[in-house]
Motif scaffolding. Structure first.
Motif, short mmCIF file in Angstrom:
data_model
loop_
_atom_site.label_atom_id
_atom_site.label_comp_id
_atom_site.label_asym_id
_atom_site.label_seq_id
_atom_site.Cartn_x
_atom_site.Cartn_y
_atom_site.Cartn_z
N GLY A 483 5.25 7.72 3.52
CA GLY A 483 6.43 6.87 3.47
C GLY A 483 7.21 6.96 2.17
N GLU A 485 9.49 8.78 1.34
CA GLU A 485 10.93 8.97 1.56
C GLU A 485 11.67 7.65 1.58
N ASN A 486 10.96 6.57 1.69
CA ASN A 486 11.57 5.24 1.66
C ASN A 486 11.65 4.64 0.25
N GLU A 567 0.39 3.60 1.45
CA GLU A 567 1.53 3.78 2.35
C GLU A 567 2.67 2.85 1.95
N ARG A 569 5.85 1.09 3.73
CA ARG A 569 6.45 0.75 5.01
C ARG A 569 7.73 -0.04 4.76
N ALA A 570 8.44 -0.29 5.82
CA ALA A 570 9.66 -1.08 5.70
C ALA A 570 9.30 -2.48 5.18
N GLY A 571 9.76 -2.80 3.99
CA GLY A 571 9.56 -4.14 3.44
C GLY A 571 8.21 -4.41 2.84
N GLU A 572 7.34 -3.39 2.71
CA GLU A 572 6.02 -3.65 2.14
C GLU A 572 5.36 -2.36 1.64
N CYS A 583 -1.57 -5.88 0.92
CA CYS A 583 -0.17 -5.66 1.27
C CYS A 583 0.71 -6.49 0.35
N LYS A 585 4.81 -7.47 -0.57
CA LYS A 585 6.19 -7.43 -0.08
C LYS A 585 7.07 -6.64 -1.03
N ASP A 587 11.32 -5.51 -1.30
CA ASP A 587 12.68 -5.25 -0.85
C ASP A 587 13.08 -3.82 -1.20
N GLU A 588 12.48 -3.31 -2.27
CA GLU A 588 12.69 -1.91 -2.65
C GLU A 588 11.44 -1.39 -3.33
#
Length: 640
Positions: A483, A485-486, A567, A569-572, A583, A585, A587-588
């Motif tokens: 992930g 790339e995010n 990993e 992931r979106a938002g985490e 995990c 949180k 935002d970026e």
């Protein structure tokens, strides 16, 4: 007619039998260039460099007065050493400066490896390192007072004009003055009057030994900056009595975070203390102040406004010993700025040669000279510098100063290289100032600067350079995390959105990761740093790291070590720590896990001139010091 740009800073000052030509003291600092208790020629030339640069007082620093008080290797105060010590004094005085020596006793901070006698202090105590400290007896106090008196007489006999008694930075005197460290129940502990008794006894003994006409100075902490410690009012009371024996006081402060001010601390950070002492009306001797006084404008304002009678500079005069000379001649914008990176202090802690990030000559004058070798090279050459970062700019500046025909090509539209981030950083003011200095000097020298230009065959054929200096820098390493790339690299926040959203996760706890996190926290973001290793900022020096992490904690940066990111992931972000999956949180997500050299250009150009050399990050990834030094010495080798 000449008009002095800093009339208060450069006005003479009478101190007992001495006349200071200006109000600038070159503060004692830690070179420690001794072999078997004797100063090396490097040490002598280092002091002479400061004097040649124009300071009014130049201090030989950190001289322990006796066994049991050494926190450094020390310098043997013997008759056999007198010729060398006299040469040290002469090296200072021959250039119009006052020669001073700082006399110290480490007290409970004395290091056993440098002493035969066990360390001692106001209280019996065992350090966190397991060293047992003996409580001083009255006979011990008599012996130490005699040692200070004898040493003062000895060094003045060796040709030094004055002594500076070190009563700051956690050494013996502040150990007695401090209610945090002095818990004695006899006449040397308890009340301020009692805690002052031993330091005053030492000063009185020194005065009795050297006589009424010799100037004696003292370096004194103006406060412990702790609600339970001594404060400036206590120090005013102490100085009221001490001024009977001393003729000038230099005000510093306690606590390593305070007196080794990093780039995250304000300039002039002890002037509130010196101002309080001056305004008390109870202290009648000249008051100097030290603490991140980095340019002549600030020094002039301090004196003109009555906050002090003079200033003491340490790192500013390491970065550029010629600061006084440049200032008095109206060339303040040519002063090499100090980064407050503490590389000078941390290089000593590592027991290597003394290193200043921005001044390759300092501490190495015996081998390299004072800068005279910057003069015209024996053979003028055509030089092409590829890359306009700190290494490239330093190489171009030095080559131009030596009379070479210099062209610098930079593929982007502006000089600065990786230091361009400082234009947007909310904390690294000192580094921004240095970047601006390099750009200014590059533009001021006789250098043909070509922006938006790469070093292609057409350019090289046209210039036909004798030497190509490749300074193409480095690029970020991208971690192999699912992930990724995010996420984006940490430095991108300086050139686009400064962190998207409120909660930001930084992967990587090296200097870049932590300092970028601090910048974002300073802008109000909530930042978590995840570092896989068991410690952070391992690429930082010891003292700098202490100050940096202090500031990071103040800003609320959450640093988690032993965190292996699995990993994004979106938002985490998912990471493991101590066998558990966690995990957090985000935002970026940002990353800073290292840099890799941009070395391809060097190999492409290696055969296109008689001499091709790589400098800076494209040779070895590092910090500013590596870039500046490699660029400087590469240019010094051109035309020999």
């Amino acid at each position: 007619m000449y008009k002095n740009p800093y009339p208060h800073l450069f006005s003479p000052l009478k101190v007992k039998n001495l006349t200071l030509k200006n109000r600038i003291m070159s503060a004692p600092n830690m070179l420690f260039h001794t072999v078997d208790g004797r100063p090396t020629d490097y040490y002598i030339r280092y002091l002479e460099h400061k004097a040649r640069g124009g300071a009014g007082i130049v201090n030989l620093g950190e001289i322990p007065v006796c066994d049991g008080g050494c926190h450094t290797p020390g310098m043997e105060q013997t008759r056999d050493n007198l010729p060398l010590l006299a040469e040290m004094a002469a090296a200072i005085k021959e250039h119009g400066a006052i020669a001073s020596v700082e006399l110290t006793h480490g007290g409970r901070n004395a290091r056993p490896e440098f002493n035969k006698k066990a360390p001692m202090g106001p209280d019996e105590y065992t350090t966190p390192f397991g060293v047992h400290i003996n409580a001083m007896t009255e006979q011990d106090m008599e012996d130490v007072a005699e040692a200070f008196a004898w040493a003062s007489e000895f060094w003045m006999g060796a040709g030094f004009d004055t002594v500076l008694i070190h009563a700051a930075h956690g050494w013996l005197f502040p150990q007695f003055l401090s209610p945090l460290m002095n818990h004695r129940t006899d006449k040397y502990g308890g009340s301020l009057e009692n805690r002052m008794r031993f330091p005053l006894m030492v000063l009185k003994r020194i005065r009795e030994r050297v006589g009424p006409d010799k100037a004696v100075c003292i370096r004194l902490s103006g406060s412990e900056r702790d609600p339970e410690g001594f404060d400036v009012n206590d120090i005013i009371t102490f100085l009221e009595k001490a001024q009977e024996y001393v003729d000038l006081v230099e005000i510093s402060v306690e606590n390593i975070v305070n007196f080794f001010g990093t780039t995250y601390r304000p300039w002039g950070l002890n002037t509130d203390l010196s101002e309080a002492i001056k305004k008390s009306g109870r202290v009648n001797i000249p008051v100097f102040v030290i603490g991140s006084i980095l340019d002549p404008e600030l020094a002039e304002e301090i004196i003109a406004s009555g906050k002090a009678d003079g200033v003491s500079m340490s790192r500013a005069l390491i970065a550029d010993p010629y600061l006084p000379e440049k200032a008095v001649c109206g060339k303040a914008d040519e002063i090499t700025p100090c980064l407050r990176c503490l590389n000078c202090t941390d290089s000593d802690n590592l027991h290597r040669h003394f290193v200043c990030s921005v001044n390759p000559l300092i501490g190495r004058e015996e081998r390299l000279g004072f800068g005279e070798n910057i003069g015209t090279a024996r053979h003028a050459k055509s030089v092409l510098v590829v890359g306009g970062g700190p290494a490239g700019m330093q190489a171009a500046i030095t080559a131009a100063e030596r009379g070479h025909d210099v062209t610098l090509c930079e593929k982007s539209g502006a000089l600065g290289g990786l230091l361009k981030f400082t234009d947007s950083d909310s904390l690294k003011v000192d580094l921004k100032r240095y970047k601006q200095y390099l750009v200014r000097m590059t533009e001021r020298k006789n250098i043909n600067v070509l922006l938006n230009t790469e070093a292609g065959d057409e350019l090289i054929e046209r210039l036909n350079p004798d030497t190509i200096i490749v300074a193409t820098g480095s690029s970020p390493v991208t971690p192999g995390i699912k992930g990724i790339e995010n996420a984006r690299h940490a430095t991108e926040v300086y050139f686009s959105d400064a962190g998207k959203g409120n909660e930001i996760v930084m992967i990587g706890g090296g200097l870049v990761g932590v300092e970028t996190a601090m910048h974002l926290a300073n802008l109000g973001r909530k930042v978590t740093v995840l570092e896989q290793a068991g410690d952070v900022a391992m690429d930082a020096g010891t003292v700098y790291k202490i100050g940096m992490l202090w500031k990071a904690a103040e800003l609320g940066v959450n640093i988690i070590t032993g965190a292996a990111v699995k990993e994004i992931r979106a938002g985490e972000v998912i990471y493991t720590r101590e066998g558990a999956e966690v995990c957090v949180k985000a935002d970026e997500v940002l990353y800073a896990v290292g840099m890799k050299s941009n070395e391809n250009t060097y190999f492409e150009l290696a055969m296109k001139a008689p001499h091709v050399v790589a400098v800076g990050d494209c040779k070895t990834v590092g910090k500013v010091a590596g870039a500046v030094h490699s660029g400087y010495f590469a240019a010094m080798d051109v035309g020999k």
